[in-house]
Design an enzyme around this catalytic site. Structure first.
Site, PDB file in Angstrom:
ATOM      1  CG  ASP A 160      -1.775   1.161   1.442  1.00 25.17           C
ATOM      2  OD1 ASP A 160      -2.645   1.305   0.430  1.00 25.17           O
ATOM      3  OD2 ASP A 160      -1.639   1.684   2.175  1.00 25.17           O
TER       4      ASP A 160
ATOM      5  CD  GLU B  96      -2.253   2.248  -3.432  1.00 26.31           C
ATOM      6  OE1 GLU B  96      -3.334   2.525  -3.799  1.00 26.31           O
ATOM      7  OE2 GLU B  96      -1.747   2.165  -2.397  1.00 26.31           O
TER       8      GLU B  96
END
Length: 729
Positions: free
Chosen positions: A343, A379
């Protein structure tokens, strides 16, 4: 209680079959107390006398698995200098392998008095805190085998443990929403029928429900609020939270592996649940604030925030880096997971300010013999300056391709001047990845993910409808690149509903037939809706869960068919980028690996790419020009294919090519449902490509039947041979 010196390594609580070693890093501490709790909540404190290189440790021969514990760390409390030690706060072990109990939001969890951020609050937080748990590390992994599916053959399914299983009618009620629910045969069978090779689970590291959400009657559904990097979230366990969650998670992984399905974890190492300078003291802040967090150099009481959550983990400190690397290795070696999706990965790359793809973290991953061998997905953005880094991660990494998502959405909603970039995205995004020596599978291709509209909502709503979140519509992305086809939300018009179904098929087919690794959001194959809410981070309820009993089964069947087509044909799973390499096909035919076609059967020209209004094209894939060899060294060959895309709102006549590309073609996919399966076309034949539709034609090499002289053939002739043509980068 007997207390022996123990060892400074490994960090955390380690049961060896007889007793337990405890080790905690804190450079800021002047004294550390280990706090043991019995089942009645009675606390026993054990002072840690031993310290090696700022690691405080002891060995307790009586302590067994299931023991609840925490720490109290003594030291300076001076927020302006970045010091926040407060022994009245019970702290979770950063190396907790299991966490239990309920976090009850209370003033005592904060190290200051409300209204006075630099003050000192000495209320005991233990009655309101969660606790770490000593776990039994032993598990019967016999027979477990990691699938190790090559990237180019992978099909990823992004899912939420609870959201996927909470409403499944075939899963026993007590297992719904849990790791055992994911391991249930009903879920595994669904994944296998789809052709999924990897399930990417949204955060399962222990996380915290924010006080502000609980006050609104909401919960942290997504889980991007981590407090334990080695502990599986206790609420997803059907068997208990005193270490049973570890055993249940391992059982889930073993069951998925037995069915050749990999497990990828969505991990949040960029920040923690402790928030900014006004947040609670739960673990890292009270252990060694300056070591674990990025502090503002001009005022150390404040936290640098590249994540939008209040803090950023300090990747510049060796013990913070060690914690992350130890966590990753633990999940691979002890929990047998197959990869990670990071993330806001750009935050991990920040050494000082700018994103540096050669930062210490990436160097450590590159050199690590365990972590470097699993799937690593970034990401590739954060909210800080220069944080958008699509295409810039090291060669070992793959990336969520945000440009693919945006371009494919724009193309199918009919935006002008998107044809060239659309061609680049579906052919592997060479412009983003080839320069760093990566392959097409560096691109994780997705149209929807947990953050944003579901696929059905993408074609049903122009605006977000997030009223249930209680933030007056301020949350969630406002520019969704969606198109409702004329009606906002549910429609009574059968034509609109039919077109919405077609658009969902277009998106699924495009994604699964693009070069790269496809990723499907759970429930999109069923037409799942969130009623226009594009930010269900706090909606732990039926708004966000998959409704199995109202599934769009024809859409699911279509998804299975496209996934099988991809799996059966390596031309859609190429290991190398298209390069225009001409292959002699015999009898004087020489064709490159890809040819972009106009709808009149000619090759695309520069003016065609640059036209604002062209929204339709064909893509010829040469099955004899697939670069590379298979696992046994054999040259990879396949059938030839043509895929036609029409994003306009009009029917477009298509003429098949006749010069060099001279095959007969069999219709195998038509998202408009007009072309019959197996319908055969001769070179130069014409057909109508329906508005907003996609057609796949496969080379047809069966003997030609006797000609029917009662039907006149329509054959067009090209005036020039096809040359090497690739999409603009």
């Amino acid at each position: 209680m007997q207390s022996w010196p123990g060892s400074a390594y490994p960090l955390g609580a380690t049961f060896d079959g007889t007793g337990t070693n405890f080790a905690l890093f804190s450079e800021a501490a002047t004294k550390v107390e280990l706090c043991l709790f019995d089942t009645e909540g009675t606390e026993t404190r054990v002072k840690l006398h031993e310290q090696d290189a700022y690691v405080w440790h002891c060995y307790l021969p009586q302590v067994q698995p299931g023991q609840q514990y925490g720490y109290r760390v003594h030291g300076d409390y001076d927020p302006p200098s970045g010091q926040r030690n407060n022994p009245s706060k019970l702290l979770l072990d950063p190396y907790s392998k299991a966490i239990t109990g309920e976090l009850v939001w209370d003033h005592s969890l904060f190290s200051y008095d409300f209204g006075a951020p630099d003050s000192y609050n000495d209320e005991d937080s233990a009655p309101h805190m969660k606790r770490s748990v000593v776990v039994n590390p032993f598990f019967d992994w016999s027979g477990d085998r990691a699938p190790r599916t090559p990237y180019q053959d992978s099909f990823i399914y992004e899912a939420h443990v609870k959201g996927l299983t909470a409403l499944h009618p075939d899963i026993p009620e007590e297992q719904r929403g849990t790791y055992a629910g994911i391991a249930h045969p009903a879920i595994i069978e669904h994944l296998k029928r789809l052709g999924v090779t990897a399930i990417e689970l949204m955060p399962v590291h222990q996380f915290v429900h924010d006080a502000t959400l609980l006050e609104k009657g909401l919960r942290n559904y997504w889980g991007y609020n981590t407090i334990g990097f080695l502990a599986p979230h206790d609420e997803y366990s059907s068997s208990g939270s005193l270490g049973q969650q570890v055993q249940e998670f391992k059982g889930m992984v073993k069951a998925l592996h037995a069915n050749d399905i990999e497990v990828i974890l969505d991990v949040v190492y960029n920040h923690t649940a402790e928030g900014n300078h006004l947040g609670p003291t739960l673990s890292f802040r009270g252990i060694d604030n300056a070591a674990y967090y990025r502090l503002e150099p001009n005022d150390l009481r404040y936290y640098t925030d590249y994540t939008g959550t209040g803090n950023s983990f300090n990747m510049r400190h060796p013990h913070s880096l060690q914690l992350i690397m130890d966590s990753l290795r633990y999940w691979v070696t002890e929990m047998h997971v197959d990869g990670f999706r990071f993330d806001l990965a750009s935050t991990l790359a920040r050494e000082l300010h700018d994103v540096d793809k050669l930062s210490a973290f990436f160097d450590l991953v590159q050199q690590d013999p365990v972590v470097s061998q699993v799937k690593l997905i970034a990401e590739p953005w954060d909210v800080g300056p220069g944080g958008y880094q699509v295409g810039n991660f090291p060669p070992q990494w793959t990336e969520w391709n945000g440009q693919y998502r945006d371009t494919v959405r724009d193309f199918w909603r009919g935006e002008p001047s998107t044809l060239g970039e659309f061609a680049s995205r579906i052919s592997g995004s060479a412009d983003l990845y080839e320069h760093s020596g990566r392959r097409p599978f560096a691109s994780i291709n997705f149209v929807t993910a947990h953050d944003g509209f579901t696929l059905r909502d993408l074609v049903s709503y122009n605006e977000k409808h997030n009223d249930a979140n209680g933030e007056d519509g301020r949350d969630g992305e406002s520019h969704n690149r969606s198109y409702n086809l004329g009606v906002e939300g549910p429609a009574d018009d059968p034509e609109i509903n039919a077109m919405r179904s077609r658009q969902q098929r277009n998106f699924i087919a495009t994604m699964l037939l693009s070069q790269g690794v496809p990723m499907l959001l759970h429930g999109d194959e069923f037409g799942r809706t969130q009623q226009g809410n594009n930010n269900v981070y706090a909606q732990d309820n039926e708004l966000s869960w998959v409704h199995w009993e109202s599934a769009d089964e024809p859409l699911a069947e279509f998804t299975r068919a496209i996934a099988k087509l991809r799996n059966d044909h390596p031309t859609f799973r190429r290991r190398r980028f298209f390069n225009g390499r001409v292959i002699d096909r015999g009898e004087g035919d020489a064709l490159p690996d890809i040819v972009w076609l106009n709808t009149d059967g000619t090759q695309m020209r520069t003016s065609d790419w640059n036209s604002e209004y062209v929204k339709c094209m064909g893509m010829f894939l040469n099955g004899n020009a697939i670069a590379g060899r298979d696992d046994r060294g054999q040259e990879i060959v396949d059938d030839d294919f043509i895929v036609y895309f029409n994003a306009s709102d009009s029917v477009v006549p298509v003429t098949l090519p006749v010069h060099q590309i001279q095959q007969r073609w069999s219709s195998i996919i038509d998202t408009a449902g007009i072309r019959a399966d197996g319908e055969v076309f001769k070179p130069g034949a014409t057909f109508d490509l329906q508005a907003r539709s996609l057609v796949v034609l496969r080379e047809f090499d069966e003997p030609e039947p006797e000609p029917d002289h009662s039907v006149a053939a329509s054959v067009a002739t090209l005036t020039q041979p096809i040359s090497i043509v690739t999409a603009p980068k």
